[in-house]
Design an enzyme around this catalytic site. Structure first.
Site, mmCIF file in Angstrom:
data_model
loop_
_atom_site.group_PDB
_atom_site.id
_atom_site.type_symbol
_atom_site.label_atom_id
_atom_site.label_comp_id
_atom_site.label_asym_id
_atom_site.label_seq_id
_atom_site.Cartn_x
_atom_site.Cartn_y
_atom_site.Cartn_z
ATOM 1 N N CYS A 1 11.428 -14.234 3.556
ATOM 2 C CA CYS A 1 11.878 -12.888 3.949
ATOM 3 C C CYS A 1 12.113 -12.774 5.450
ATOM 4 C CB CYS A 1 10.858 -11.847 3.506
ATOM 5 S SG CYS A 1 10.554 -11.903 1.747
ATOM 6 N N ASN B 1 12.315 -5.262 -2.611
ATOM 7 C CA ASN B 1 12.218 -6.319 -1.606
ATOM 8 C C ASN B 1 13.389 -7.290 -1.777
ATOM 9 O OD1 ASN B 1 11.616 -8.534 -0.025
ATOM 10 N ND2 ASN B 1 9.449 -8.579 -0.586
ATOM 11 N N HIS C 1 11.037 -5.229 7.758
ATOM 12 C CA HIS C 1 11.326 -5.826 6.445
ATOM 13 C C HIS C 1 10.814 -4.870 5.376
ATOM 14 C CE1 HIS C 1 11.436 -8.353 3.017
ATOM 15 N NE2 HIS C 1 10.152 -8.674 3.021
HETATM 16 O O1 UT7 Z 1 8.282 -10.091 1.486
HETATM 17 C C1 UT7 Z 1 6.966 -10.543 1.340
HETATM 18 C C2 UT7 Z 1 6.712 -10.512 -0.113
HETATM 19 N N1 UT7 Z 1 5.604 -9.882 -0.664
HETATM 20 C C3 UT7 Z 1 4.971 -8.767 -0.306
HETATM 21 O O2 UT7 Z 1 5.170 -8.178 0.689
HETATM 22 C C4 UT7 Z 1 3.961 -8.272 -1.258
HETATM 23 C C5 UT7 Z 1 2.734 -7.768 -0.621
HETATM 24 N N2 UT7 Z 1 1.845 -7.202 -1.593
HETATM 25 C C6 UT7 Z 1 2.089 -6.043 -2.253
HETATM 26 O O3 UT7 Z 1 3.117 -5.432 -2.107
HETATM 27 C C7 UT7 Z 1 0.994 -5.524 -3.143
HETATM 28 O O4 UT7 Z 1 -0.139 -6.342 -3.007
HETATM 29 C C8 UT7 Z 1 1.371 -5.406 -4.655
HETATM 30 C C9 UT7 Z 1 2.354 -4.282 -4.833
HETATM 31 C C10 UT7 Z 1 1.955 -6.709 -5.136
HETATM 32 C C11 UT7 Z 1 0.127 -5.081 -5.463
HETATM 33 O O5 UT7 Z 1 -0.500 -3.904 -4.959
HETATM 34 P P1 UT7 Z 1 -2.061 -3.891 -4.646
HETATM 35 O O6 UT7 Z 1 -2.393 -2.534 -4.233
HETATM 36 O O7 UT7 Z 1 -2.365 -5.003 -3.685
HETATM 37 O O8 UT7 Z 1 -2.686 -4.165 -6.058
HETATM 38 P P2 UT7 Z 1 -3.659 -5.345 -6.525
HETATM 39 O O9 UT7 Z 1 -2.940 -6.647 -6.575
HETATM 40 O O10 UT7 Z 1 -4.922 -5.286 -5.735
HETATM 41 O O11 UT7 Z 1 -3.964 -4.908 -8.015
HETATM 42 C C12 UT7 Z 1 -4.671 -3.688 -8.330
HETATM 43 C C13 UT7 Z 1 -4.649 -3.506 -9.832
HETATM 44 C C14 UT7 Z 1 -5.058 -4.744 -10.590
HETATM 45 O O12 UT7 Z 1 -5.777 -4.330 -11.746
HETATM 46 P P3 UT7 Z 1 -7.373 -4.368 -11.772
HETATM 47 O O13 UT7 Z 1 -7.749 -5.795 -11.543
HETATM 48 O O14 UT7 Z 1 -7.810 -3.459 -10.662
HETATM 49 O O15 UT7 Z 1 -7.689 -3.853 -13.131
HETATM 50 C C15 UT7 Z 1 -3.741 -5.364 -11.021
HETATM 51 O O16 UT7 Z 1 -3.877 -6.154 -12.183
HETATM 52 O O17 UT7 Z 1 -3.309 -3.213 -10.266
HETATM 53 C C16 UT7 Z 1 -2.935 -4.130 -11.294
HETATM 54 N N3 UT7 Z 1 -1.492 -4.361 -11.198
HETATM 55 C C17 UT7 Z 1 -0.597 -3.556 -11.800
HETATM 56 N N4 UT7 Z 1 -0.722 -2.467 -12.574
HETATM 57 C C18 UT7 Z 1 0.405 -1.874 -13.013
HETATM 58 C C19 UT7 Z 1 -0.850 -5.324 -10.516
HETATM 59 N N5 UT7 Z 1 0.480 -5.178 -10.657
HETATM 60 C C20 UT7 Z 1 0.670 -4.094 -11.446
HETATM 61 C C21 UT7 Z 1 1.806 -3.435 -11.959
HETATM 62 N N6 UT7 Z 1 1.626 -2.337 -12.718
HETATM 63 N N7 UT7 Z 1 3.050 -3.857 -11.682
#
Ligand code: UT7
Length: 326
Positions: free
Chosen positions: A113, A283, A253
């Site tokens: 990215c 993204n 970004h």
């Molecule tokens: O360009 C660089 C590329 N990448 C990025 O910039 C990504 C950076 N990271 C993010 O944007 C975020 O970390 C995400 C959007 C990917 C995830 O958000 P988060 O607030 O960090 O959530 P998390 O990974 O800590 O997950 C929290 C909960 C989990 O469930 P439990 O374990 O608490 O029960 C996940 O399994 O949310 C769950 N989860 C979802 N639920 C519904 C993860 N993805 C999803 C989803 N829908 N799509």
């Protein structure tokens, strides 16, 4: 002092829209979760047969038109991408051919990215040193091709688009002031695609193990990303004796609205001076900063003489920032 002035910007996003409601039918997720955790409402997905270079060419044509130039005026092309048309020739090579540029060099920059900041910086070096007078810099992605639509952690984020900028040598003080580029592969496992390279050449096993898709540890990357955004932006400003109050527009970004909000809070830049369009595009990797620049310019948010700060981070990990006098 010669600088690479941005004399035209262009952008292109495929017509097909993938909404959060569409994703609700594909994986266990909800519109409310996606909006709350990412700020994304919809994203664009390329049609079958539509390649990264196709998107890049559309964006480049618009940028050239706005710069009142033709493909013959271009002396070098840099394309930032992580979803190239093929392993080789480079996407930039295809862009050169499809645009009809002759007697030009072209190269892809693989910096995930951060490909936006890397391509802008590399392109501007050629202009500043006097090697080339006009350089076309592009960020283009079809990330949907390396997205696993059974993985809710990534498929809600990644999308397709292209953006381009025409750089021209100028002595009027406008243009790229400076850019800093960083990388640290200690963090490679936070975001990568392992299949198809020399480590894991494509075979039945790499396909069966779904190794031709991007894998991400989103939550860990989130924290690293905020730190990097803040760090590289403040260092760059400080080196030029500038503060955040001097910045007219911050174009980050577009990975996740929460990452942008957390970073600008720490940088102390009000959201009124931050450009955001992640809600409509998701993204788009190396394209995102260029697409945002194009939309900001079209919306009248960039006036000649404005100080623009851009910053990005991505897989690798890579990160960087650029300062431009618009
Ligand atoms: O360009 C660089 C590329 N990448 C990025 O910039 C990504 C950076 N990271 C993010 O944007 C975020 O970390 C995400 C959007 C990917 C995830 O958000 P988060 O607030 O960090 O959530 P998390 O990974 O800590 O997950 C929290 C909960 C989990 O469930 P439990 O374990 O608490 O029960 C996940 O399994 O949310 C769950 N989860 C979802 N639920 C519904 C993860 N993805 C999803 C989803 N829908 N799509």
């Amino acid at each position: 002092m010669t600088r690479a002035k941005i004399i035209g910007v262009g952008a292109y996003a495929p017509k097909r829209i993938l909404t959060n409601a569409d994703l609700e039918k594909m994986v266990q997720t909800s519109d409310a979760w996606i909006v709350q955790r990412t700020g994304i409402r919809e994203r664009r997905i390329a049609d079958e047969g539509e390649t990264t270079s196709d998107l890049a060419v559309r964006a480049a044509q618009q940028a050239l038109e706005r710069a009142n130039l033709t493909p013959d005026d271009v002396e070098f092309i840099v394309v930032g991408t992580t979803s190239a048309d093929m392993q080789f020739p480079s996407t930039a090579n295809y862009v050169q051919h499809k645009l009809g540029c002759r007697n030009v060099g072209s190269v892809d920059v693989w910096a995930a990215c951060t490909g936006s900041i890397y391509s802008l910086s590399i392109g501007s070096q050629f202009v500043q040193t006097g090697k080339y007078r006009r350089v076309l810099v592009i960020g283009a992605e079809t990330l949907s091709r390396i997205t696993d639509y059974t993985d809710r952690g990534t498929c809600i984020l990644l999308a397709d688009a292209a953006g381009a900028a025409v750089l021209e040598a100028s002595d009027d003080g406008r243009g790229v002031i400076d850019a800093d580029l960083y990388s640290d592969a200690r963090y490679w496992e936070l975001l990568y695609m392992s299949g198809g390279g020399s480590k894991y050449p494509a075979c039945h096993e790499t396909v069966d193990k779904r190794m031709h898709y991007a894998r991400m540890r989103g939550n860990e990357l989130f924290k690293v990303a905020v730190r990097m955004f803040v760090d590289c932006s403040s260092k760059l400003l400080a080196r030029h004796g500038l503060g955040v109050s001097d910045v007219d527009l911050f174009v980050p970004h577009q990975a996740n609205l929460r990452i942008i909000e957390a970073a600008v809070k720490r940088l102390d830049i009000p959201m009124s001076r931050v450009f955001v369009n992640v809600d409509r595009y998701g993204n788009t990797g190396a394209a995102s900063v260029y697409v945002a620049l194009e939309e900001a310019a079209a919306a009248g948010r960039l006036k000649p003489g404005d100080l623009v700060l851009m910053a990005a981070f991505g897989g690798g990990v890579t990160w960087g920032a650029a300062l431009v006098r618009w």
